[in-house]
Design a protein around this motif. Sequence first.
Motif, mmCIF file in Angstrom:
data_model
loop_
_atom_site.group_PDB
_atom_site.id
_atom_site.type_symbol
_atom_site.label_atom_id
_atom_site.label_comp_id
_atom_site.label_asym_id
_atom_site.label_seq_id
_atom_site.Cartn_x
_atom_site.Cartn_y
_atom_site.Cartn_z
ATOM 1 N N SER A 36 -23.099 4.855 -4.392
ATOM 2 C CA SER A 36 -22.809 6.074 -3.642
ATOM 3 C C SER A 36 -23.778 6.168 -2.475
ATOM 4 N N TRP A 37 -23.601 7.192 -1.667
ATOM 5 C CA TRP A 37 -24.550 7.475 -0.582
ATOM 6 C C TRP A 37 -25.902 7.772 -1.245
ATOM 7 N N PRO A 38 -26.987 7.060 -0.894
ATOM 8 C CA PRO A 38 -28.250 7.212 -1.617
ATOM 9 C C PRO A 38 -28.758 8.648 -1.704
ATOM 10 N N VAL A 68 -18.678 20.500 2.712
ATOM 11 C CA VAL A 68 -18.019 20.019 3.931
ATOM 12 C C VAL A 68 -19.063 19.739 5.009
ATOM 13 N N SER A 69 -18.946 18.577 5.640
ATOM 14 C CA SER A 69 -19.816 18.251 6.767
ATOM 15 C C SER A 69 -18.981 18.186 8.042
ATOM 16 N N CYS A 70 -19.459 18.793 9.116
ATOM 17 C CA CYS A 70 -18.767 18.696 10.407
ATOM 18 C C CYS A 70 -19.439 17.652 11.299
ATOM 19 N N SER A 71 -20.424 16.947 10.751
ATOM 20 C CA SER A 71 -21.202 16.012 11.569
ATOM 21 C C SER A 71 -20.339 14.937 12.198
ATOM 22 N N LYS A 72 -19.471 14.303 11.390
ATOM 23 C CA LYS A 72 -18.644 13.203 11.900
ATOM 24 C C LYS A 72 -17.345 13.725 12.510
ATOM 25 N N SER A 73 -16.639 14.593 11.782
ATOM 26 C CA SER A 73 -15.303 15.023 12.225
ATOM 27 C C SER A 73 -15.346 15.737 13.576
ATOM 28 N N GLU A 96 -26.381 19.143 15.354
ATOM 29 C CA GLU A 96 -26.253 20.603 15.313
ATOM 30 C C GLU A 96 -26.287 21.137 13.886
ATOM 31 N N ARG A 97 -26.263 20.250 12.893
ATOM 32 C CA ARG A 97 -26.374 20.623 11.487
ATOM 33 C C ARG A 97 -25.337 21.676 11.108
ATOM 34 N N THR A 98 -24.096 21.211 11.027
ATOM 35 C CA THR A 98 -22.963 22.106 10.808
ATOM 36 C C THR A 98 -22.210 21.721 9.548
ATOM 37 N N VAL A 152 -17.045 18.051 -4.771
ATOM 38 C CA VAL A 152 -16.401 17.091 -3.878
ATOM 39 C C VAL A 152 -17.095 17.108 -2.523
ATOM 40 N N ASP A 153 -17.486 15.925 -2.065
ATOM 41 C CA ASP A 153 -18.168 15.778 -0.790
ATOM 42 C C ASP A 153 -17.150 15.283 0.235
ATOM 43 N N ILE A 154 -16.897 16.096 1.260
ATOM 44 C CA ILE A 154 -15.955 15.667 2.314
ATOM 45 C C ILE A 154 -16.698 15.634 3.646
ATOM 46 N N ALA A 155 -16.995 14.416 4.088
ATOM 47 C CA ALA A 155 -17.868 14.263 5.259
ATOM 48 C C ALA A 155 -17.210 13.459 6.387
ATOM 49 N N TYR A 156 -15.988 12.953 6.143
ATOM 50 C CA TYR A 156 -15.372 12.073 7.153
ATOM 51 C C TYR A 156 -13.897 12.408 7.347
ATOM 52 N N GLN A 157 -13.532 13.679 7.226
ATOM 53 C CA GLN A 157 -12.116 14.044 7.333
ATOM 54 C C GLN A 157 -11.583 13.648 8.713
ATOM 55 N N PRO A 193 -26.693 24.173 6.808
ATOM 56 C CA PRO A 193 -27.161 23.159 7.770
ATOM 57 C C PRO A 193 -26.597 21.784 7.377
ATOM 58 N N GLY A 194 -25.443 21.443 7.906
ATOM 59 C CA GLY A 194 -24.811 20.141 7.655
ATOM 60 C C GLY A 194 -24.241 20.010 6.253
ATOM 61 N N GLY A 195 -23.648 18.834 6.012
ATOM 62 C CA GLY A 195 -23.114 18.532 4.688
ATOM 63 C C GLY A 195 -24.236 18.369 3.676
ATOM 64 N N SER A 196 -25.388 17.888 4.128
ATOM 65 C CA SER A 196 -26.523 17.725 3.214
ATOM 66 C C SER A 196 -26.977 19.079 2.690
ATOM 67 N N GLY A 197 -27.036 20.063 3.589
ATOM 68 C CA GLY A 197 -27.401 21.421 3.165
ATOM 69 C C GLY A 197 -26.388 21.956 2.158
ATOM 70 N N ALA A 198 -25.109 21.658 2.410
ATOM 71 C CA ALA A 198 -24.048 22.118 1.504
ATOM 72 C C ALA A 198 -24.222 21.484 0.123
ATOM 73 N N LEU A 199 -24.527 20.185 0.118
ATOM 74 C CA LEU A 199 -24.711 19.486 -1.163
ATOM 75 C C LEU A 199 -25.916 20.050 -1.918
ATOM 76 N N ARG A 200 -26.983 20.367 -1.192
ATOM 77 C CA ARG A 200 -28.183 20.870 -1.860
ATOM 78 C C ARG A 200 -27.923 22.257 -2.465
ATOM 79 N N HIS A 245 -14.963 6.755 1.508
ATOM 80 C CA HIS A 245 -16.140 6.618 0.637
ATOM 81 C C HIS A 245 -17.296 5.897 1.347
ATOM 82 N N ASN A 246 -18.472 6.492 1.230
ATOM 83 C CA ASN A 246 -19.691 5.882 1.758
ATOM 84 C C ASN A 246 -20.511 5.404 0.563
ATOM 85 N N PRO A 247 -20.732 4.115 0.352
ATOM 86 C CA PRO A 247 -20.675 3.026 1.341
ATOM 87 C C PRO A 247 -19.471 2.085 1.244
#
Length: 389
Positions: free
Chosen positions: A125-127, A238-243, A249-251, A206-211, A98-105, A178-180
């Motif tokens: 970093s992103w909080p 990997v997050s598909c939220s932005k790209s 949709e939590r992808t 590695v967090d990739i959220a803005y490819q 469920p999203g990049g956050s789910g991937a990170l967890r 990089h965020n922020p």
Amino acid sequence: MFEVLARQPDDPLLALIGLYGADARAGKVDLGVGVYRDETGATPIFRAVKAAERRLVETQPTKAYVGPEGDPVFLDRLWTLTAGEAGRGRETAALQTPGGSGALRIAADLMARTGTRRVWLGLPSWPNHAAILKAAGLEVATYPFFDVPAQMVLFDRMMEALSGAAAGDGVLLHASCHNPTGANLDADQWRAVSELIAARGLLPLVDIAYQGYGRGLDEDAAGLRTLLDIVPEALVAVSCSKSFGLYRERTGAVYATCGDAQTALVVRGHFAGLARVSYSMPPDHGSAVVSTILGDPALAADWKEELEAMRRRIVSIRERLAAGLSRRWQVLTAVAGQEGMFSLLPFEEAGVMKLRAEHAIYMPASGRINIAGLKSAEVDTVVEKFLSL
Ligand SMILES: Cc1ncc(COP(=O)(O)O)c(C=O)c1O
């Protein structure tokens, strides 16, 4: 029993949304929320996403569970987009999340299961990074990443700090955009940090959220691909939220590159097990959309074209903003060379509050701005207000 619970601090970004919404002034500007906005202030649905959704409505045969691992075709296509050649031939375990956050967890939970106790995180970093790592029971150690007043990556200090990491420690890196801060490592720096990670036996996440939002789809993954070539094992969230503009949709997906097929099989089992005890099965809709787009050359071409137009819009606003602000703060010429939606301006909190109170320009107290929150027609006025601080 709930009475024993202490009140949680309000999320400052959510509070900012509330304040912005309640502001009745015409011409108010929202530089706070981290979503892409177009010239009309809308967060559009990609044309290719709409087309894929229409296709799915007509053709999807069932809504039965997808299974804890998710759809292997989606995972494969997304991995090719992310890792390119560097991912080919590597033994990889993958999980739809469920999203990049789910991937990170899930990545953090897996790290904890491998016996990793400590993860190194760049500052700032992103909080949510620190929050997710801690929620998985990991200790967070920090390395300096960015000097806000100087608008400069602190690469030597980052390397020095990571030289003190112990074998088995984790290291969290942003792939790009990089965020922020919008500041990123260059190709030589990626190589050097990857070699240090390999030499010291660290585990990179590695967090990739803005490819696609920085310099281009392949360019934004280039550092990550260098790392994958150098290190024996890595985790990639990997997050598909932005790209793909699929925020709600939590992808997303998490990948682990492993030394051999047997290890990959074992990691796959852990991924599935970790999913099973939290949300059991991932949501399908966003992943089905991404898979449909990436599997259809015409849809993929249209998605890339729209993403590229968004990227160009951000770059053009960045350049104008940097040129304007550098009239007073020479150091802010750096904003033009930063990437993605964010920059972290060296403003005092009092300045941020003044912009909010007197000019209805909203950003969090940290001074992080979402460049995509600006319409072209607003840039000159916003620059003038900043210069008047
Ligand atoms: C750096 C970074 N990583 C990961 C994410 C996760 O995004 P999501 O869970 O919405 O896919 C975000 C979202 O803002 C982010 O900024």
